[in-house]
Design a protein around this motif. Structure first.
Motif, PDB file in Angstrom:
ATOM      1  N   LEU A 263       0.839  -1.191   0.000  1.00  0.00           N
ATOM      2  CA  LEU A 263       0.000   0.000   0.000  1.00  0.00           C
ATOM      3  C   LEU A 263       0.876   1.243   0.000  1.00  0.00           C
ATOM      4  O   LEU A 263       1.961   1.234   0.589  1.00  0.00           O
ATOM      5  N   PRO A 264       0.509   2.329  -0.659  1.00  0.00           N
ATOM      6  CA  PRO A 264      -0.800   2.575  -1.282  1.00  0.00           C
ATOM      7  C   PRO A 264      -0.890   2.173  -2.758  1.00  0.00           C
ATOM      8  O   PRO A 264      -1.932   2.360  -3.369  1.00  0.00           O
ATOM      9  N   CYS A 265       0.181   1.629  -3.360  1.00  0.00           N
ATOM     10  CA  CYS A 265       0.142   1.340  -4.796  1.00  0.00           C
ATOM     11  C   CYS A 265      -0.706   0.112  -5.116  1.00  0.00           C
ATOM     12  O   CYS A 265      -1.097  -0.081  -6.260  1.00  0.00           O
ATOM     13  N   ARG A 266      -0.969  -0.777  -4.120  1.00  0.00           N
ATOM     14  CA  ARG A 266      -1.882  -1.913  -4.236  1.00  0.00           C
ATOM     15  C   ARG A 266      -1.375  -2.982  -5.208  1.00  0.00           C
ATOM     16  O   ARG A 266      -2.156  -3.604  -5.908  1.00  0.00           O
ATOM     17  N   HIS A 267      -0.062  -3.195  -5.224  1.00  0.00           N
ATOM     18  CA  HIS A 267       0.504  -4.292  -5.987  1.00  0.00           C
ATOM     19  C   HIS A 267       0.586  -5.526  -5.078  1.00  0.00           C
ATOM     20  O   HIS A 267       1.301  -5.531  -4.078  1.00  0.00           O
ATOM     21  N   MET A 268      -0.153  -6.591  -5.433  1.00  0.00           N
ATOM     22  CA  MET A 268      -0.092  -7.844  -4.694  1.00  0.00           C
ATOM     23  C   MET A 268       1.009  -8.685  -5.310  1.00  0.00           C
ATOM     24  O   MET A 268       0.807  -9.377  -6.307  1.00  0.00           O
TER      25      MET A 268
END
Length: 313
Positions: A263-268
């Motif tokens: 987070l905050p870019c939300r790359h899993m």
């Protein structure tokens, strides 16, 4: 009388060697300094120990539920088209629907204290509702004469979220659902689903306004969920993928399955163990190199089918 200096005295030490020339001076005279090739290694057993790693960064854990939303809005098709009157702009997009329902467009929309969507400038722009049927590859076009005339408003009113959470544009999709599409534990008499997308207007390269989604809300049987796009969760959540297929492993260790989002870019893109050590090493996302604000471990339940949204509770 004997010579006292001759009994057991050590011979005088040899004179010290001359100091080496300074590195700069030696370089000017074409002489390589003694450390030109490499530094001398540490003697065995005397190398300094590495600093302790400390306590790994904590990873917040959330369990997600795959919910059958019943409708899929194709984000790349979201646009504003000119109204027939030549002044207003109409909302349009493509979508798929597994059941009939309706779409309501609001301008300058806000959720009130009871979490009901309303138009704050209804005297100028009234909400308009359009019904749709079940089917894929459908086109939604806001009815003519109901668009927004952007020349009547300041640009800041259109391109930013106003005070009190007033969004320049929003649309609500109500979908008829059956009991077998409900969340586990929901009440049978509250079978309802509602997807709300809040957006702002954004200027494109040709100076025309486009639409950019900034928040998504899904109501399922009276429960409000805030939706977040998670990049890379599709490969992990796809139960049809085989274990030996690429794209499911952590991008750091390349062995454990990815289950943690940056987070905050939300790359899993990480497994839990690598995520715990991430901040101690770089504090940047391995994919986009943005600073890490938090780590979110996600366990996905993929029993549902159809158009799904990942909901964290």
């Amino acid at each position: 009388m004997g010579n006292f200096g001759s009994r057991g005295d050590a011979p005088p030490p040899p004179p010290p060697p001359p100091p080496p020339p300074p590195a700069l001076q030696a370089h000017l005279h074409g002489v390589r300094p003694p450390y030109y090739h490499r530094y001398p290694g540490w003697p065995p057993g005397t190398a300094p120990l590495p600093p302790p790693l400390g306590v790994p960064a904590s990873v917040e854990q959330h369990r997600t539920v795959a919910v059958h939303a019943g409708v899929n809005i194709k984000g790349d098709s979201l646009r504003l088209e000119p109204d027939d009157d030549g002044r207003g702009l109409l909302l349009a997009f493509s979508f798929d629907a597994d059941a009939p329902g309706s779409i309501t467009v609001y301008f300058f929309a806000q959720e009130d204290e009871e979490l009901i969507l309303k138009a704050t400038k209804e005297n100028l722009l009234k909400p308009v509702t359009t019904a749709f049927n079940k089917g894929h590859d459908q086109e939604f076009n806001q009815p003519c004469g109901t668009g927004i005339d952007v020349s009547q408003f300041e640009e800041s009113e259109l391109t930013k979220v106003g005070e009190g959470g007033i969004f320049p544009v929003a649309f609500k999709v109500d979908v008829a659902v059956s009991n077998n599409q409900e969340l586990e534990g929901a009440h049978d008499n509250e079978a309802s689903k509602c997807l709300v997308k809040f957006a702002i207007l954004a200027k494109k390269g040709n100076a025309k306004f486009g639409v950019r989604i900034v928040q998504q809300i899904l109501w399922v049987n009276g429960t409000r969920y805030v939706l977040q796009e998670i990049y890379g969760i599709g490969n992990t959540a796809d139960e049809n993928n085989h274990e030996d297929e690429s794209g499911k492993e952590c991008v750091v260790c390349l062995s454990e399955p990815r289950d943690t989002t940056v987070l905050p870019c939300r790359h899993m893109c990480l497994c839990r163990e690598c995520a715990q050590l991430l901040r101690l090493q770089s504090n940047k996302c391995p994919i986009c190199r943005q600073p890490v604000g938090g780590l979110l471990e996600i366990k996905v339940d993929t029993e549902s089918g159809g158009h799904e949204k990942e909901l964290s509770s």
